[in-house]
Scaffold this active site. Sequence first.
Site, PDB file in Angstrom:
ATOM      1  N   ASP A 129       0.794  -1.235   0.000  1.00 55.81           N
ATOM      2  CA  ASP A 129       0.000   0.000   0.000  1.00 55.81           C
ATOM      3  C   ASP A 129       0.826   1.285   0.000  1.00 55.81           C
ATOM      4  O   ASP A 129       0.290   2.360  -0.263  1.00 55.81           O
ATOM      5  CB  ASP A 129      -0.953   0.021   1.202  1.00 55.81           C
ATOM      6  CG  ASP A 129      -0.225   0.010   2.546  1.00 55.81           C
ATOM      7  OD1 ASP A 129       1.023  -0.027   2.560  1.00 55.81           O
ATOM      8  OD2 ASP A 129      -0.909   0.026   3.589  1.00 55.81           O
ATOM      9  N   HIS A 130       2.120   1.213   0.290  1.00 54.77           N
ATOM     10  CA  HIS A 130       2.912   2.430   0.507  1.00 54.77           C
ATOM     11  C   HIS A 130       3.664   2.936  -0.722  1.00 54.77           C
ATOM     12  O   HIS A 130       4.104   4.082  -0.739  1.00 54.77           O
ATOM     13  CB  HIS A 130       3.935   2.188   1.626  1.00 54.77           C
ATOM     14  CG  HIS A 130       3.436   2.548   2.994  1.00 54.77           C
ATOM     15  ND1 HIS A 130       2.308   2.002   3.541  1.00 54.77           N
ATOM     16  CD2 HIS A 130       3.926   3.414   3.933  1.00 54.77           C
ATOM     17  CE1 HIS A 130       2.125   2.494   4.756  1.00 54.77           C
ATOM     18  NE2 HIS A 130       3.076   3.361   5.009  1.00 54.77           N
ATOM     19  N   ASP A 194       3.391  -0.693  11.351  1.00 52.19           N
ATOM     20  CA  ASP A 194       2.922   0.620  10.942  1.00 52.19           C
ATOM     21  C   ASP A 194       2.301   1.264  12.161  1.00 52.19           C
ATOM     22  O   ASP A 194       1.584   0.604  12.927  1.00 52.19           O
ATOM     23  CB  ASP A 194       1.896   0.513   9.810  1.00 52.19           C
ATOM     24  CG  ASP A 194       1.580   1.879   9.213  1.00 52.19           C
ATOM     25  OD1 ASP A 194       2.170   2.223   8.171  1.00 52.19           O
ATOM     26  OD2 ASP A 194       0.753   2.607   9.800  1.00 52.19           O
ATOM     27  N   ARG A 476      -2.054  12.676  10.039  1.00 53.17           N
ATOM     28  CA  ARG A 476      -0.739  13.226  10.395  1.00 53.17           C
ATOM     29  C   ARG A 476      -0.440  14.381   9.453  1.00 53.17           C
ATOM     30  O   ARG A 476      -0.668  14.280   8.253  1.00 53.17           O
ATOM     31  CB  ARG A 476       0.303  12.109  10.253  1.00 53.17           C
ATOM     32  CG  ARG A 476       1.629  12.368  10.893  1.00 53.17           C
ATOM     33  CD  ARG A 476       2.402  11.069  11.032  1.00 53.17           C
ATOM     34  NE  ARG A 476       1.953  10.291  12.169  1.00 53.17           N
ATOM     35  CZ  ARG A 476       2.243   9.012  12.385  1.00 53.17           C
ATOM     36  NH1 ARG A 476       2.960   8.344  11.508  1.00 53.17           N
ATOM     37  NH2 ARG A 476       1.819   8.397  13.462  1.00 53.17           N
ATOM     38  N   SER A 671       5.720   7.824  12.774  1.00 49.79           N
ATOM     39  CA  SER A 671       5.639   6.498  12.162  1.00 49.79           C
ATOM     40  C   SER A 671       6.462   5.458  12.919  1.00 49.79           C
ATOM     41  O   SER A 671       7.388   5.792  13.660  1.00 49.79           O
ATOM     42  CB  SER A 671       6.138   6.559  10.714  1.00 49.79           C
ATOM     43  OG  SER A 671       5.354   7.431   9.946  1.00 49.79           O
ATOM     44  N   ARG A 673       8.517   3.508  11.593  1.00 49.22           N
ATOM     45  CA  ARG A 673       9.631   3.107  10.729  1.00 49.22           C
ATOM     46  C   ARG A 673      10.935   2.873  11.479  1.00 49.22           C
ATOM     47  O   ARG A 673      11.532   3.769  12.058  1.00 49.22           O
ATOM     48  CB  ARG A 673       9.813   4.127   9.604  1.00 49.22           C
ATOM     49  CG  ARG A 673      10.245   5.501  10.006  1.00 49.22           C
ATOM     50  CD  ARG A 673      10.134   6.485   8.862  1.00 49.22           C
ATOM     51  NE  ARG A 673       8.733   6.702   8.492  1.00 49.22           N
ATOM     52  CZ  ARG A 673       8.298   7.781   7.849  1.00 49.22           C
ATOM     53  NH1 ARG A 673       9.133   8.715   7.478  1.00 49.22           N
ATOM     54  NH2 ARG A 673       7.033   7.920   7.558  1.00 49.22           N
TER      55      ARG A 673
END
Length: 782
Positions: A129-130, A194, A476, A671, A673
Amino acid sequence: MATYCLTVARLQLALGHGARRLHISTAYRAKAKVSMSRFEPTSFISYEKLQSNIDIVRKRLNRPLTLSEKIVYGHLDDPHNQEIDRGRTYLRLRPDRVAMQDATAQMAMLQFISSGLPKVAVPSTIHCDHLIEAQVGGPEDLARAKDVNHEVYNFLSSAGAKYGVGFWKPGSGIIHQIILENYAYPGVMLIGTDSHTPNGGGLGSICIGVGGADAVDVMAGIPWELKCPKVIGVKLTGTLSGWTSPKDVILKVAGILTVKGGTGAIIEYHGPGVDSISCTGMATICNMGAEIGATTSVFPYNHRMRTYLKKTGRAEIAAVADEYSDLLVPDQGCEYDQIIELNLDELKPHINGPFTPDLAHPVSEVGAAAQKNGWPLEVKVGLIGSCTNSSYEDMGRAASVAKQALDKGLKCKAQFTVTPGSEQIRATIERDGYSKILGDVGGVVLANACGPCIGQWDRRDVKKGEKNTIVTSYNRNFTARNDANPATHAFVTSPEIVTALAIAGTLNFNPETDYLTTPSGEKFKLEPPNGDELPSRDFDPGQDTYQHPPADGSSLKVDVNPQSNRLQLLEPFDKWHRNDLENMQVLIKVKGKCTTDHISAAGPWLKFRGHLDNISNNMLIGAVNSENDAVNKIKNHLTGEYGGVPDVARHYKANGISWVVVGDDNYGEGSSREHAALEPRHLGGRAIIVKSFARIHETNLKKQGLLPLTFSNPSDYDKIRPDDKISIRGLKSFAPGKPLTAVLKHSDGTEETLQLNHSFNETQIQWFQAGSALNRMKEMQH
């Protein structure tokens, strides 16, 4: 109690439209007495097991439990002996499922491959999806993404097949929407790579965002550690109505708690007002709980969840949840660490921003605030969708606003984009006419993906540096997040308010009181939006985009080209050398807000998420240097020249100099990440010393063998000079709860000593000593 000896055929029948995809929802297996190995690896907690663990813990604690505690403690690895103290002890947990989005899945799967394990131990999925950039429209953008990212998609697909991980192809939709539609159910515990994984709390799940290394632990069958969360209760009374939406609940709560007020806590919604919110509306609220630092958010099981489960082909899950409903709501008399009360009758539509998601304004006041602060009033673009607000109800309410404008001959003054959350949502809103209405009013329907929400937006209507305003239904709105333009003022609100503001073309418009003018000069006021909670007909599943892993993928190969600039196999990080860390250079002293976007930017850098060395070229390029208030401009103390942060870090590493980063409050918010932790470790960093950390980032740093440390006295931040050398002492006796010492050597020859706190437990100290959690995992296999 009914016995659910379900046959495979009955399980498939219960799925309705999802049966052909064979991604059987976990709760069915939780009750099934048949082997489901042909579908996915089985490692589920049944409601009976949940009940048993909760009974053990309740007897030990001798008090009523919150819903959060029931689900979390119900997943304890050792409920008899686990020390439980909210906000202090670390819990060892057994989550039921892992989900990974494609940007983070690359590094998670690379780490899993490095572990040497043959197959995942719990059901796991990858969601593409990213990596789909919004440019012209859904089909064209998806086709381009498949071409540009072919190597990465092939890697994820083949790795999933080899190691037993389900693969949702590009175009399937956003990870959190797919989880809600297929995998979340009341009482389940899921971790996802995520930060908006908490979306699943709208279906009574405990869903927690983590870094890839945490996912590897769970996929490896190792108990997963989480600091025992505090529980903040939000009591809802009254009823949502008119222009007020579920999004306004979390926008209001964000204004109350701020971006760090939920750190270390689960936000648990309860009270009579809950029943006025749809299941997907509850998911919206839980989703954006990530913006207040919360570990996750959750709602109690109710009839709204039951209806959603039935509508998404999971009626039998609802039946079992009804049977165990007392497990899925808080105990009477349970105690919260903090209580917030919201009367939904009095709640007004909100819009938060710019530049931070906790700057809350009622819509009625944002125009005046914009004029006072010099924010551009003209709305250049309105964007609806994202993992936060792309449900059928969201799209229906936005379409109802758009239809009113169309009926009066009006279209959007601003550009307008629509991002469906999943292929199922896209197909259903197209069938039911919502897509046509949103298109007719001026909207462009983008691919079923994250798109502009995460910076995957090829925006061309303004130049970089041009001051402008956009409004979104996203979660965000950090500086430059959506379009890489630091001058873009981004505001977050509900899809219906975005639609109204896009039609009006200005922030200075309150749809509750203000009038629009038709082409003929007639004045009219928009009526409050309405939209069905769920489609009257069944959902249209759209295209089948799910790839099931084979029963045995051991003979399959996952190839990574050594010359690739997108993918790179990992080399183990070096172990601790058994001595204190001496004379480390301050790489950068960061000033102010430093999110994971500042530390490891997304947007165009997403393409390097599987190549650690290449993506490390974005390390801290968005952070503000306290020495000169500049971005990506720091002094190289070996050469005396100024350069980019990654370049200077590489120069220090090449010359054998370790370094530290010094930061401010809530360092690493945003995030999940883990690249924000991997990059400093890869480029020679040893410690990150700040006033306070965001939860996920602090854990990610520990996982990669770095030292996340906090000033015992926050004002000690001011004592550190950009050219200091720092030694960290006490590592030979490193122990939980025992502070470390920092010795600052200033360039004028003077020294200062500071106390640094940490939150390491014994297991995490072993990660540091081994060089990383992955190194430690390998040690334990031998």
